[in-house]
Design an enzyme around this catalytic site. Structure first.
Site, short mmCIF file in Angstrom:
data_model
loop_
_atom_site.label_atom_id
_atom_site.label_comp_id
_atom_site.label_asym_id
_atom_site.label_seq_id
_atom_site.Cartn_x
_atom_site.Cartn_y
_atom_site.Cartn_z
N ASP A 6 26.86 37.87 32.16
CA ASP A 6 27.18 37.07 33.35
C ASP A 6 27.49 35.64 32.89
O ASP A 6 26.65 34.99 32.27
CB ASP A 6 25.99 37.07 34.31
CG ASP A 6 26.35 36.57 35.70
OD1 ASP A 6 27.54 36.36 35.96
OD2 ASP A 6 25.42 36.40 36.52
N ASP A 104 33.73 37.31 36.38
CA ASP A 104 32.81 36.62 35.46
C ASP A 104 31.58 37.43 35.09
O ASP A 104 30.62 36.88 34.53
CB ASP A 104 32.39 35.27 36.05
CG ASP A 104 31.60 35.42 37.34
OD1 ASP A 104 31.64 36.50 37.95
OD2 ASP A 104 30.94 34.43 37.73
N GLU A 105 31.57 38.73 35.37
CA GLU A 105 30.43 39.54 34.94
C GLU A 105 30.86 40.98 34.70
O GLU A 105 31.82 41.47 35.29
CB GLU A 105 29.28 39.48 35.96
CG GLU A 105 29.59 40.12 37.29
CD GLU A 105 28.36 40.27 38.17
OE1 GLU A 105 27.31 40.74 37.69
OE2 GLU A 105 28.45 39.92 39.37
#
Length: 234
Positions: A6, A104-105
């Site tokens: 993350d 983003d993860e």
């Protein structure tokens, strides 16, 4: 062997990276309410802004009231996407079993990986290093034997953290979790859990499968399994 990666305050961190003058200042990605008549929502914010209680999905107006000194940036989503794709290419050096959850993860299954490395912890550290060297951003990593625990682990030592939950630690770790930390428990479900006297993992572990499915339907099966460290999702 599952890793959850993350990125740390991703959009805001990109802006800080590209404009060093922002370092140490509260940065909010979202419309400036002074320019929009109070309209707009917070997309994300950096950790400086979070100290004032600002968070994603909050109205820009509320964010400004909590942190009037914050710097509002409308955001460059094309740039964020390009960097996100660059990060995904780093993941694929290690495994093709990559499940992005957002820009983003992502989850990575490194049980069998391209470099033949047995330690998932070592791979997580290598990925963090690669991202820092190539993109100049930090991320947090969680390592465990399933997705539920890997996700919780990545949140545990943010920012720029690495946390591992071994199988023999899982039940004790889960017992201390607030119920809001469980996957699938949003504000409405959390409120219902509280009304039933369930505030943490210990209390959830004490619930029967029959009670949980009666109260929460199919989701009750998930909560029952998660409380016992079981997550069979690929």
């Amino acid at each position: 062997k599952i890793i959850h990666i993350d990125m740390d305050a991703f959009f805001a961190s990109v802006e800080e990276r590209d404009n060093p003058d922002l370092k140490g200042k509260p940065v909010i990605i979202g419309s400036d309410p002074r320019k929009t008549g109070g309209r707009g929502v917070v997309s994300t914010c950096n950790y400086e802004a979070r100290k004032f209680g600002v968070h994603s999905a909050m109205s820009s107006k509320d964010a400004y009231e909590r942190c009037p000194q914050a710097i509002f940036i409308s955001g460059n989503y094309q740039k964020y996407r390009e960097i996100g794709m660059q990060i995904r290419e780093i993941f694929r050096r290690y495994t093709d079993l990559v499940e992005p959850m957002s820009i983003d993860e992502a989850y990575l299954d490194v049980t069998e990986n391209k470099l033949g490395i047995k330690s998932a912890i070592k791979i997580a550290k290598m990925i963090q290093y690669d991202i820092w060297q190539e993109v100049h951003l930090t991320c947090s990593a969680g390592v465990s034997y399933n997705k539920f625990l890997a996700k919780i682990a990545s949140d545990y030592r943010k920012p720029d953290g690495l946390c591992t939950i071994h199988p023999d630690q899982a039940l004790d770790f889960i017992a201390h979790l607030p119920i809001e930390s469980f996957w699938g428990v949003g504000p409405v479900t959390a409120q219902k859990m509280h009304a039933l006297g369930i505030h943490n993992g210990t209390q959830l572990q004490a619930c029967t499968l029959e009670m949980l499915t009666r109260q929460f339907g199919k989701a009750g099966n998930l909560y029952y399994d998660f409380a016992r460290g079981i997550d069979l999702r690929d």
